[in-house]
Design an enzyme around this catalytic site. Structure first.
Site, PDB file in Angstrom:
ATOM      1  N   GLU A  39      -2.303  -9.819   3.834  1.00 58.69           N
ATOM      2  CA  GLU A  39      -3.696 -10.246   3.750  1.00 58.69           C
ATOM      3  C   GLU A  39      -4.038 -11.260   4.833  1.00 58.69           C
ATOM      4  O   GLU A  39      -5.168 -11.303   5.326  1.00 58.69           O
ATOM      5  CB  GLU A  39      -3.999 -10.815   2.360  1.00 58.69           C
ATOM      6  CG  GLU A  39      -3.848  -9.806   1.226  1.00 58.69           C
ATOM      7  CD  GLU A  39      -4.668  -8.542   1.439  1.00 58.69           C
ATOM      8  OE1 GLU A  39      -5.713  -8.602   2.120  1.00 58.69           O
ATOM      9  OE2 GLU A  39      -4.262  -7.483   0.925  1.00 58.69           O
ATOM     10  N   HIS A  51      -7.562 -10.900  11.762  1.00 56.13           N
ATOM     11  CA  HIS A  51      -8.429  -9.907  12.383  1.00 56.13           C
ATOM     12  C   HIS A  51      -9.887 -10.373  12.320  1.00 56.13           C
ATOM     13  O   HIS A  51     -10.677 -10.118  13.244  1.00 56.13           O
ATOM     14  CB  HIS A  51      -8.248  -8.573  11.649  1.00 56.13           C
ATOM     15  CG  HIS A  51      -8.683  -7.380  12.424  1.00 56.13           C
ATOM     16  ND1 HIS A  51      -8.627  -6.097  11.904  1.00 56.13           N
ATOM     17  CD2 HIS A  51      -9.194  -7.230  13.670  1.00 56.13           C
ATOM     18  CE1 HIS A  51      -9.062  -5.236  12.789  1.00 56.13           C
ATOM     19  NE2 HIS A  51      -9.424  -5.889  13.869  1.00 56.13           N
TER      20      HIS A  51
END
Length: 698
Positions: free
Chosen positions: A476, A482
């Site tokens: 995660e 990202h």
């Protein structure tokens, strides 16, 4: 109260001027959302209508950039609301969610089915080579045109009304599906009372289930819930076969109770509506529609990959089952290994073959140290630093926040971590953005949240993770990076707004660093003594990385294959969801001792929205990329090689959807992915073996 007065008194609508311009969670009440949605929806609709009615010829600025600027207030309200609806909900929020989901779907349809808007976008796209656009602008125009076409903008008016009705109904059903699963999870607690109910349970797990019961309003008791972080370790360690069966049956029958929370008819209707929508848009099935805009392009490409993995995984799982059966028989067990037995006997087998068990590892994996390990890795790869702060108002006492700074010392993001299971939180683990990065009209720094469901320890005790838990944390956090490292101008292509079978690549790639001795020696420290993990235990842990991979691959791949099969249906008849699932598993030769990782009545990836509908295969597709991608660092002999890390940053983590995913991967790796790395990673093939040559991954 008029709208202007409401803007001044509603904390969702007023400017957020607190620390990091974060939402004022401390002042938000459920009652604020109804008013905020009403105003923000009206504003967004007016902005869209103004763009469509603009008398000036369409330009990139007055159409595409105008669309990107429109609805910002609505986006802000939605981001906060839907985060709370998943991470810390209550009856009021759930009621608002049921009311607002179809309204938002109606609003979205109103944009993409607006003929005047589509004509403007289509006119720009038809002469895109004459507009003097830079690469990012050209990409945004292309993505808008694709979005309008895929949402029916080019269809005749007679079909648009039906598409809008389908979208609205699907939004209602998806909301109900998710709320039903949460209701089933909240309603279940397996109380452990007698002394032998605790047989086999390690002390940290006993402490955790005591805290779980207390959080459920049962102080002084011990309870197992249907959160994976609660039920999975119980199945792994409990010596009570009857209790394992009770817990397992409760776990796999979520959404299939036959009562008000039953999801079978809901899922069936969703499949039928998705099929109808795909046919209206000119596709053979929903799977064909969905995959046309993903890396796989066709269902057959995804099926080829899944089946290439299925065969060796099934063979290995059957060998694993034989070994577990032998252990059970050796202990006098006169029964066939059942799904509630697998984890228990697999733990015994791991102890016998690798001389350690999960209970020995967990004391060396305290949550805080694993968070530090994730931060350390981000620092070594990308130069990021993290400073925890206590001045940001958050939505729950368990949530924590950190300011993220880059190599130059400038703040680039706010990261929020919400790590513990609770009745108000949906199960699973995910990353969400309260605010996405963009530069249109000024630099907007992202606010990114990781939500997990670890079992909270008793007061004063450390939260100890399994190795799988720690891997989930890294996964995660890869998603979070990202979002935080995104460096684009336009919101449409920011951060994780990429193809679904590419979005898991950055997150799954990040998991690799957890398994590196350099990281574990530094951060796998005993929660009481601070002593590093013993080298013998570390070697055993690393040697066992591919242990039980037949089981893990089969339970995942079965779910992905059933998902695709459901969405390859081309007829309009209602489907018996559970009967369909059984038929598909029988065709695959699914062992009776293993169940799907997510059975259809509670398959939230697929039915609590459309993020992974006909796309659950994405994890495996991305695993081809992550397995091959990490080998780039291994080939250099340095897991933090700065040259490779910079390519990874520039072409993957920071670039959003500014280029096609296959091009982004090639820019990072220097070539297309070689799929053989996937089977090597899972231990399903030697380094010399390769996948079926029919499988091609860009």
């Amino acid at each position: 109260m008029d709208q202007e007065a409401s803007r001044e008194t509603n904390p969702l609508l007023e400017p957020w001027t607190g620390p990091f311009e974060a939402p004022p969670f401390d002042r938000l009440k459920p009652s604020h959302f109804g008013q905020a949605f009403a105003i923000a929806l009206a504003d967004a609709q007016a902005e869209t209508e103004a763009i469509a009615a603009d008398p000036k010829p369409p330009s990139f600025e007055n159409t595409i950039e105008a669309l990107e600027r429109s609805g910002r207030e609505l986006t802000r309200v939605c981001s906060v609301f839907f985060h709370l609806a998943r991470a810390d909900t209550n009856d009021e929020i759930e009621a608002i969610e049921r009311e607002i989901a179809p309204r938002l779907a109606r609003h979205r349809s109103g944009i993409y089915l607006n003929s005047a808007l589509f004509r403007r976008v289509d006119a720009l796209y038809s002469r895109r080579g004459e507009l003097g656009l830079n690469a990012e602008q050209a990409r945004v125009l292309e993505r808008y045109h694709i979005a309008f076409v895929r949402n029916g903008g080019s269809l005749l008016e007679e079909f648009k009304a039906r598409l809008a009705a389908i979208a609205e109904r699907l939004a209602t059903l998806a909301t109900k599906f998710a709320q039903n699963v949460l209701a089933d999870e909240k309603a279940y607690v397996l109380i452990l009372a007698a002394k032998d109910d605790f047989a086999g349970l390690p002390a940290p797990l006993v402490s955790a289930v005591a805290r779980t019961a207390a959080d459920r309003g049962l102080p002084g008791k011990h309870g197992i819930t249907l959160s994976r972080s609660s039920v999975a370790p119980f199945l792994q360690f409990s010596a009570r076969r009857d209790l394992r069966e009770k817990a397992f049956r409760g776990w796999i029958q979520r959404g299939e109770s036959g009562g008000l929370n039953d999801n079978r008819a809901i899922a069936s209707e969703m499949v039928r509506l998705r099929t109808e929508r795909a046919r209206l848009l000119g596709f053979e099935s929903f799977a064909h529609f969905r995959l046309a805009d993903m890396m796989a392009k066709t269902p057959q490409a995804a099926l080829d990959l899944l089946h290439s993995v299925w065969a060796p995984a099934l063979a290995r799982a059957l060998r694993e089952e034989e070994a577990l059966q032998a252990i059970a028989a050796g202990e006098g067990g006169n029964f066939q290994i059942a799904p509630w037995d697998w984890r228990y006997y697999a733990e015994k087998r791991r102890k016998a073959e690798f001389d350690f068990n999960e209970a020995e590892i967990k004391p060396y994996l305290p949550l805080d140290k694993m968070i530090e390990a994730a931060f350390f890795t981000a620092n070594r790869l990308f130069g990021l630093s993290f400073r925890e702060r206590d001045d940001v108002p958050l939505y729950h006492p368990d949530a924590r926040s950190w300011t993220v700074t880059g190599r130059d010392g400038q703040e680039i993001a706010l990261f929020i971590g919400d790590y513990f299971a609770r009745p108000s939180k949906r199960s699973g683990a995910w990353m969400s953005s309260v605010r996405e990065q963009q530069k249109l009209g000024g630099e907007v720094r992202p606010i990114v949240v990781n939500v997990l469901n670890f079992a909270k320890a008793s007061q004063g005790q450390a939260c100890l993770l399994s190795f799988d838990d720690a891997r989930t944390l890294f996964h995660e956090f890869g998603h979070a990076l990202h979002g935080m490292l995104s460096d684009v101008t336009y919101p449409l292509i920011s951060g994780t707004n990429v193809a679904r079978d590419f979005v898991e690549f950055p997150s799954q790639l990040y998991e690799h660093w957890l398994e590196q001795p350099e990281v574990l020696r530094r951060f796998a420290l005993h929660h009481e003594t601070n002593e590093p993990i013993p080298e013998t235990l570390l070697r055993s842990l690393l040697a066992a990385r591919q242990f039980n991979q037949g089981f893990a691959t089969v339970e995942y791949t079965a779910s992905a294959l059933v998902d695709l099969a459901l969405h390859l249906v081309s007829g309009a008849d209602a489907i018996d969801i559970v009967g369909f699932e059984k038929k598909q598993l029988d065709k695959l030769g699914m062992p009776a001792s293993i169940t799907m990782r997510h059975r259809t009545p509670h398959f939230q990836h697929v039915f609590s929205g459309e993020s992974y509908a006909a796309g659950y295969y994405s994890y495996l597709w991305s695993e081809v990329l992550d397995a091959d991608g990490f080998e780039a660092f291994e080939e250099k002999g340095d897991i933090f090689d700065p040259v490779i890390a910079k390519k990874l940053h520039d072409h993957v983590y920071s670039s959003g959807h500014s280029r096609d995913p296959d091009e982004a991967y090639k820019a990072f790796r220097g070539r297309a992915a070689k799929p053989g790395a996937l089977l090597r990673k899972r231990g399903l093939a030697s380094r010399e073996e390769r996948l079926d040559p029919r499988v091609e991954v860009p």
